[in-house]
Design a protein around this motif. Structure first.
Motif, mmCIF file in Angstrom:
data_model
loop_
_atom_site.group_PDB
_atom_site.id
_atom_site.type_symbol
_atom_site.label_atom_id
_atom_site.label_comp_id
_atom_site.label_asym_id
_atom_site.label_seq_id
_atom_site.Cartn_x
_atom_site.Cartn_y
_atom_site.Cartn_z
ATOM 1 N N ALA A 27 7.900 -1.725 6.363
ATOM 2 C CA ALA A 27 7.938 -0.533 5.509
ATOM 3 C C ALA A 27 8.443 -0.889 4.122
ATOM 4 C CB ALA A 27 8.856 0.516 6.135
ATOM 5 N N SER A 50 0.867 -1.179 0.000
ATOM 6 C CA SER A 50 0.000 0.000 0.000
ATOM 7 C C SER A 50 0.906 1.232 0.000
ATOM 8 C CB SER A 50 -0.890 0.006 1.253
ATOM 9 O OG SER A 50 -0.112 0.375 2.368
ATOM 10 N N ASP A 51 0.338 2.409 0.078
ATOM 11 C CA ASP A 51 1.142 3.640 0.083
ATOM 12 C C ASP A 51 2.020 3.720 1.328
ATOM 13 O OD1 ASP A 51 0.075 4.354 -2.247
ATOM 14 O OD2 ASP A 51 -1.304 5.886 -1.442
ATOM 15 N N THR A 52 1.584 3.094 2.402
ATOM 16 C CA THR A 52 2.284 3.291 3.674
ATOM 17 C C THR A 52 2.992 2.053 4.221
ATOM 18 O OG1 THR A 52 0.170 2.840 4.740
ATOM 19 C CG2 THR A 52 0.791 5.178 4.489
ATOM 20 N N SER A 53 2.669 0.858 3.717
ATOM 21 C CA SER A 53 3.291 -0.350 4.285
ATOM 22 C C SER A 53 3.188 -1.543 3.331
ATOM 23 C CB SER A 53 2.605 -0.712 5.608
ATOM 24 O OG SER A 53 1.263 -1.077 5.351
ATOM 25 N N ASP A 97 6.705 0.077 -5.877
ATOM 26 C CA ASP A 97 6.286 0.632 -4.587
ATOM 27 C C ASP A 97 6.615 -0.320 -3.431
ATOM 28 O OD1 ASP A 97 5.230 2.537 -6.193
ATOM 29 O OD2 ASP A 97 3.195 1.701 -6.149
ATOM 30 N N ARG A 98 7.489 0.112 -2.564
ATOM 31 C CA ARG A 98 7.821 -0.610 -1.316
ATOM 32 C C ARG A 98 8.373 -2.019 -1.534
ATOM 33 N NH1 ARG A 98 6.955 2.273 2.950
ATOM 34 N NH2 ARG A 98 5.654 4.099 2.607
ATOM 35 N N ALA A 143 10.064 4.424 0.536
ATOM 36 C CA ALA A 143 9.708 5.421 -0.487
ATOM 37 C C ALA A 143 10.623 5.252 -1.710
ATOM 38 C CB ALA A 143 9.821 6.822 0.086
ATOM 39 N N ASP A 198 11.352 7.825 4.797
ATOM 40 C CA ASP A 198 10.737 6.497 4.769
ATOM 41 C C ASP A 198 11.591 5.587 3.881
ATOM 42 O OD1 ASP A 198 9.115 4.356 4.220
ATOM 43 O OD2 ASP A 198 7.435 5.531 3.425
#
Ligand SMILES: Cc1cc2nc3c(=O)[nH]c(=O)nc-3n(C[C@H](O)[C@H](O)[C@H](O)COP(=O)(O)OP(=O)(O)OC[C@H]3O[C@@H](n4cnc5c(N)ncnc54)[C@H](O)[C@@H]3O)c2cc1C
Length: 407
Positions: free
Chosen positions: A156, A139-142, A279-280, A325, A322
């Protein structure tokens, strides 16, 4: 369970990155499908790694080099490349760079064990063995990973270090250029009659490639490449028949041969991921670039990529950013592509030329080998890269600035 970084694959790349990141205070979970017993004491897998000086220095920084018995380290004093049956060869003699060796040969299982032993000393690394990752969500955060037993982990950043056939890469929709060479490599150690003088040989025979990697004590790792169907005939031979067949292929280079351990077969598939990150998620080791072993660079590129990624993540952490990121991951991707792409391409082209036995191809490879042998500055650049010694004289002033690769 919550961690900072979730690493899939406890091979050299996954273990090395985990240890470097653990030293930066990150909490790491590593997942590997193998048992703890086989990771703690890996079996000999036939791979004798030709380790460059730069890779040795990275292992030293990690504290892994100190875990390797010096008697298991065999120096390469010189390397020769032979074409077909031609008497001349392309010679790499490191004496010109002031170094006593081009690199070292170490069995892959000793490197794996050393990196495992280092990782086990870090309180903030948890190794989950017999663990198969069944799902990865970003996801955007994890990132969230689920194991096949239903346990769920959050972090992360996710790292794919799960071989060139990476399931994580595939399931995340990252495409890869895969090249099946239609060949199989048979590796095995042999004792031999004549001394090897610690010279490595790469012999491009018309009936398939051969490499001799000198091991301490008049032994060598003999690497033979065949078309897939011929390889099974060689694998089916008993030790004596295999030794006699190899003597014939080596044309007396090492005299009489005797098998010294098991033979292993590796089908040859080169892999180059179209992206090393998304992403991540970041790909490292063979999951990013799976080299053809002929240029002996898969491990070397993998460990240098790990050091490079760790450097970018260190900077991100120092700036309070982060780690999942895009910035640091993209910077790694750019540097790693710059490091690997030229040799990956060259290896593909070289193998196409060396598996082609038509007259024009034979003439082209002879001409290329002669030109390379005559062009000393080119050889000096390659040797300086392998030995990490500055090259002297005029040439040093003509070298382009080296891209910064951490440490
Ligand atoms: C014959 C041969 C000779 C070579 N010689 C050289 C050389 O001279 N010099 C050189 O630099 N390189 C060489 N290489 C290349 C080198 O061995 C590899 O590049 C290196 O081992 C790759 O390390 P890695 O950590 O990326 O992957 P691996 O060593 O393949 O480790 C991946 C780990 O991931 C685990 N795993 C895989 N899938 C999953 C999953 N779904 N879930 C959980 N765990 C998983 C596996 O169990 C394994 O422990 C050679 C390779 C071969 C085959």
């Amino acid at each position: 369970m919550v961690y900072d970084i979730l690493v899939v694959g406890a091979g050299p790349a996954g273990l090395a990155l985990s240890s470097l990141m653990a030293d930066m205070g990150q909490k790491i979970a590593i997942f590997d499908r193998q048992s703890e017993k086989s990771l703690a004491n890996p079996a000999f897998d036939g791979r004798d790694i030709a380790l460059s000086e730069k890779s040795r220095q990275i292992l030293d920084t990690l504290g892994a080099w100190q875990h390797i018995d010096p008697d298991q380290v065999s120096p390469i004093r010189c390397a020769k490349v032979h074409d077909g049956d031609a008497p001349s060869s392309l010679v790499f003699d490191p004496a010109r760079t002031g170094s006593d060796r081009l690199g070292n040969i170490i069995s892959n299982h000793f490197i794996r064990k050393a990196l495992y032993d280092v990782a086990k000393t870090k309180a903030n690394i948890t190794l989950f063995c017999g663990a198969e990752v069944s799902a990865l969500h970003r996801s955007d955060t994890s990132v969230t990973m689920a194991l096949s037993d239903g346990t769920v982990f959050t972090g992360a950043l996710a790292v794919a270090a799960d071989t060139r056939f990476s399931k994580i890469r595939q399931s995340s929709g990252i495409m890869a250029d895969m090249h099946d060479f239609g060949q199989t490599m048979i590796v095995g150690r042999m004792k031999h009659e004549k001394p090897h003088h610690h010279i490595a040989h790469e012999l491009f025979r018309y009936d398939g490639g051969l490499a001799v990697l000198p091991i301490n004590g008049n032994k060598a790792s003999i690497v033979q490449t065949f078309a897939a169907e011929t390889a099974s005939t060689f694998m089916d031979m008993d030790d004596d028949a295999y030794a006699r067949a190899t003597e014939v292929r080596l044309k007396g280079l090492l005299g009489g041969l005797e098998c010294n351990g098991e033979r292993r077969a590796y089908p040859l598939v080169g892999v180059y991921a179209c992206n090393f990150c998304t992403d991540r998620l970041v790909l490292i080791g063979d999951a990013a670039v799976g080299m053809h072993p002929v240029t002996a660079h898969g491990f070397n590129f993998g460990i240098q990529g790990v050091a490079n990624l760790a450097g970018h993540l260190r900077m991100a952490l120092a700036k309070g950013r982060d780690i999942g990121a895009a910035g640091a991951l993209k910077a790694y991707e750019r540097d790693h592509r710059r490091l690997c792409w030229p040799l990956y391409q060259m290896t593909e082209k070289m193998m196409a030329l060396y598996t082609n036995t038509t007259l024009p191809a034979r003439l082209a490879r002879k001409a290329a080998l002669h030109a390379a042998q005559a062009f000393q500055p080119g050889k000096d650049i390659i040797m300086a890269k392998l030995t990490r010694t500055p090259i002297s004289g005029l040439l040093a002033n003509k070298l382009p600035a080296r891209p910064r690769l951490f440490m």
